[in-house]
Design an enzyme around this catalytic site. Sequence first.
Site, PDB file in Angstrom:
ATOM      1  CG  ASP A   1      13.650   0.327 -11.609  1.00 17.09           C
ATOM      2  OD1 ASP A   1      13.828   1.199 -12.476  1.00 17.09           O
ATOM      3  OD2 ASP A   1      14.378   0.213 -10.612  1.00 17.09           O
TER       4      ASP A   1
ATOM      5  CB  SER B   1      18.712   5.039  -7.707  1.00 19.07           C
ATOM      6  OG  SER B   1      18.469   5.451  -9.028  1.00 19.07           O
TER       7      SER B   1
ATOM      8  CG  HIS C   1      13.834   3.608  -9.633  1.00 18.75           C
ATOM      9  ND1 HIS C   1      14.974   2.852  -9.799  1.00 18.75           N
ATOM     10  CD2 HIS C   1      14.245   4.832  -9.227  1.00 18.75           C
ATOM     11  CE1 HIS C   1      16.028   3.590  -9.516  1.00 18.75           C
ATOM     12  NE2 HIS C   1      15.614   4.805  -9.155  1.00 18.75           N
TER      13      HIS C   1
END
Length: 348
Positions: free
Chosen positions: A294, A193, A324
């Site tokens: 995501d 991320s 995600h």
Amino acid sequence: MKNVFKWVFILVFSVVLLPLLVVFFIYKKAVGKREYDPSVLENLKDEAAQNYLKNTAPLSDVDSRYKYIRLKEKATPSAKNIEIGATEDKKIDGPGGKIPLRIYTPKEEGPYDIILYFHGGGFVTGGLQSHDGIARKLVQTTGARVVAVDYRLAPENPFPAAIEDAYAALLWAQSHKTSLRNKGTSLIVAGDSTGGNIAAVIAQMAKAKNGPEISKQILLYPTTDIFSRDASVLYPSMDQFAEGYVLTKESLDKYFKLYLKNASDRKYDPLVAPIRSKDLSGLPKAFIITAEFDPLRDQGEAYAKKLKDASVPVFAKRLDDTLHGFLKTESKATDETYELISEFLEEE
């Protein structure tokens, strides 16, 4: 005697009970009512993905949530059920003070590939404890030694604090390759991320500064461009999965603003948005994984394409039926990702 008991009570209340009450009220406000669309579950065939959505569905109060998450993550126990050789916590000098590191060592004797790992969390949450399981799994499946970096977080330490700490950690790893028992002359950067954002930025910085040498970059559902709402023009997944899939467009927008506190004019700077770099040639070989459901999916895939167009070797894969943050689940996608990373590291 009564005065003694009175002062003892005041001391206990101020030192013990008051902090607990503060934590309790932050928790109550942050947890609130978890909001997720039950119809979203129909898109997730994987049971682990469904459970992850139920347990981590976005909360309405982002401000309180990140405070609560920070408190929770500090109390998160280490994932010791994932057995490795050893761990060592240490602190190194950084531009803003000491930077905590956690070094994960395999059971096997070295030398090792050295992976510098940057955790995700929107630049405002996350730490050594929150991603302990991911680091351990990386060690267990790849045989590499992992150095996890606990960089400074916004809003107390906004951009460029995280980048400065990350690069300082890279320089430290470079100067300690012998004691780390690095089996080569280069290092590997990795992150999930926003940690993937940091890894990508650090790879670009190392290239611009002619070192340290980075051979590979591992970017897991990375943030490669701005969080603001106009990003959906370039990346349709920002709108397609804006609500109901753990990570929301609202929270991304909030985290971005916290990260760029007093520096909103830098949102197109490659140090914030690595995809905005005008020259990606000569960067390390890249491994990029994206998740089907995501909001960050399209910008991760766009970065993979831009790297390929710049003649950078890239392995890119979209994992279906995933959300995600899936690396924190026990899903098939999680296992597949670690296997693919292991294969990627074995390649010349």
